[in-house]
Design an enzyme around this catalytic site. Sequence first.
Site, PDB file in Angstrom:
ATOM      1  N   CYS A  78       0.656  -0.964  -0.055  1.00 39.70           N
ATOM      2  CA  CYS A  78       0.067   0.361  -0.172  1.00 39.70           C
ATOM      3  C   CYS A  78       0.951   1.262   0.002  1.00 39.70           C
ATOM      4  O   CYS A  78       1.511   1.170   1.094  1.00 39.70           O
ATOM      5  CB  CYS A  78      -0.708  -0.557   1.180  1.00 39.70           C
ATOM      6  SG  CYS A  78      -2.122   1.230   1.295  1.00 39.70           S
ATOM      7  N   HIS A 159      -2.333  -4.832 -10.710  1.00 39.37           N
ATOM      8  CA  HIS A 159      -3.221  -4.180 -10.904  1.00 39.37           C
ATOM      9  C   HIS A 159      -3.567  -4.214 -12.593  1.00 39.37           C
ATOM     10  O   HIS A 159      -2.751  -4.307 -13.162  1.00 39.37           O
ATOM     11  CB  HIS A 159      -2.856  -2.094 -10.668  1.00 39.37           C
ATOM     12  CG  HIS A 159      -2.051  -1.815  -9.329  1.00 39.37           C
ATOM     13  ND1 HIS A 159      -3.485  -0.893  -8.609  1.00 39.37           N
ATOM     14  CD2 HIS A 159      -1.726  -2.160  -8.435  1.00 39.37           C
ATOM     15  CE1 HIS A 159      -3.241  -0.415  -7.876  1.00 39.37           C
ATOM     16  NE2 HIS A 159      -2.310  -1.728  -7.203  1.00 39.37           N
ATOM     17  N   GLU A 207     -10.043  -0.006  -5.435  1.00 40.60           N
ATOM     18  CA  GLU A 207      -9.148  -0.895  -4.765  1.00 40.60           C
ATOM     19  C   GLU A 207     -10.031  -2.402  -4.368  1.00 40.60           C
ATOM     20  O   GLU A 207     -11.125  -2.316  -3.584  1.00 40.60           O
ATOM     21  CB  GLU A 207      -8.818  -0.982  -3.549  1.00 40.60           C
ATOM     22  CG  GLU A 207      -7.664   0.705  -4.185  1.00 40.60           C
ATOM     23  CD  GLU A 207      -6.845   1.031  -2.356  1.00 40.60           C
ATOM     24  OE1 GLU A 207      -6.356  -0.029  -2.396  1.00 40.60           O
ATOM     25  OE2 GLU A 207      -7.078   1.622  -2.589  1.00 40.60           O
ATOM     26  N   CYS A 216      -5.057   6.411  -4.330  1.00 40.79           N
ATOM     27  CA  CYS A 216      -4.757   5.229  -4.074  1.00 40.79           C
ATOM     28  C   CYS A 216      -2.984   4.993  -4.312  1.00 40.79           C
ATOM     29  O   CYS A 216      -2.257   4.901  -5.547  1.00 40.79           O
ATOM     30  CB  CYS A 216      -4.852   2.754  -5.205  1.00 40.79           C
ATOM     31  SG  CYS A 216      -4.616   1.830  -4.590  1.00 40.79           S
ATOM     32  N   GLY A 219      -1.755   2.405  -6.896  1.00 39.74           N
ATOM     33  CA  GLY A 219      -2.479   2.038  -8.052  1.00 39.74           C
ATOM     34  C   GLY A 219      -1.999   3.681  -9.251  1.00 39.74           C
ATOM     35  O   GLY A 219      -1.504   3.367 -10.068  1.00 39.74           O
TER      36      GLY A 219
END
Length: 276
Positions: A78, A159, A207, A216, A219
């Site tokens: 994260c 992703h 997410e 994110c 992301g």
Amino acid sequence: MRVPFTKMHGLGNDFVMLDARERTLPPVTGPVAAALADRRTGIGCDQLILLQPASADAPGADFRMRIFNSDGSEVQSCGNAARAVALLHGSDAAVETAGGTIRVSPRDAGAEVDMGAPRFDWDDIPLAYAMDTAAMPVGWPYAGGTMHNPAAVNVGNPHVVFFVEDAYAVPLAEVGPDIETDALFPERINVNVASVSSGELTLRVWERGTGLTRACGTGACATAVAAIRRGLVQSPVTVHLPGGALTIAWQQGGTIMMTGPAQTAFTGSFEWEDFA
């Protein structure tokens, strides 16, 4: 048992931080994480972050970061939380995650994070079967159009990135869950829709295990890398998310550098037994 916590956020992507580096906590399970993350009956957050001593198989790491989504599922990485951890820790550190060891450095009102090198092989994402991850020969319809030929990138977690004319025109809350749980993605997937304007990116993210968030970090990293690979933007690139902007730098063969803000919202404590 009364347990202290710190509530933090990066561009509105918010976290409950539990620090078990120097004190012992009961085991954090998925149900405990989900209960604490509940915005009506818990503290409320997108992710619960647990800091622990580094494990023996992470030589060189200063400590370990574990990440639980609001549904209780544990994930590998994260980016926004990494910036918050840098701010909480207060100095440069090597941080063990399930997606690999990353390096964090506090900066004024935020942090710079070396997120490591992206991975592109289909089985590193992972996908259910082999295909070109730079422009996948697949698509998903939605009311008003179809998203097709996405890129797939693993930046510590997986992703899929769609480049569209207008990121805000896509009903991501409707199509995101279908893509997240598609059989093509055996470990589920984070879904990114991005548009390009004046050399910068506008991004929205669904997410896995959390849903729509204001920002994110991984992301933004995955989307920037995919856009640079396609020649749509140059490094470094500004990525605009609903919660604010991040700067992402990446060169072919190198690691991803993410720079952006993080902030402490408040501190508090809770009775562990109320959520166990």
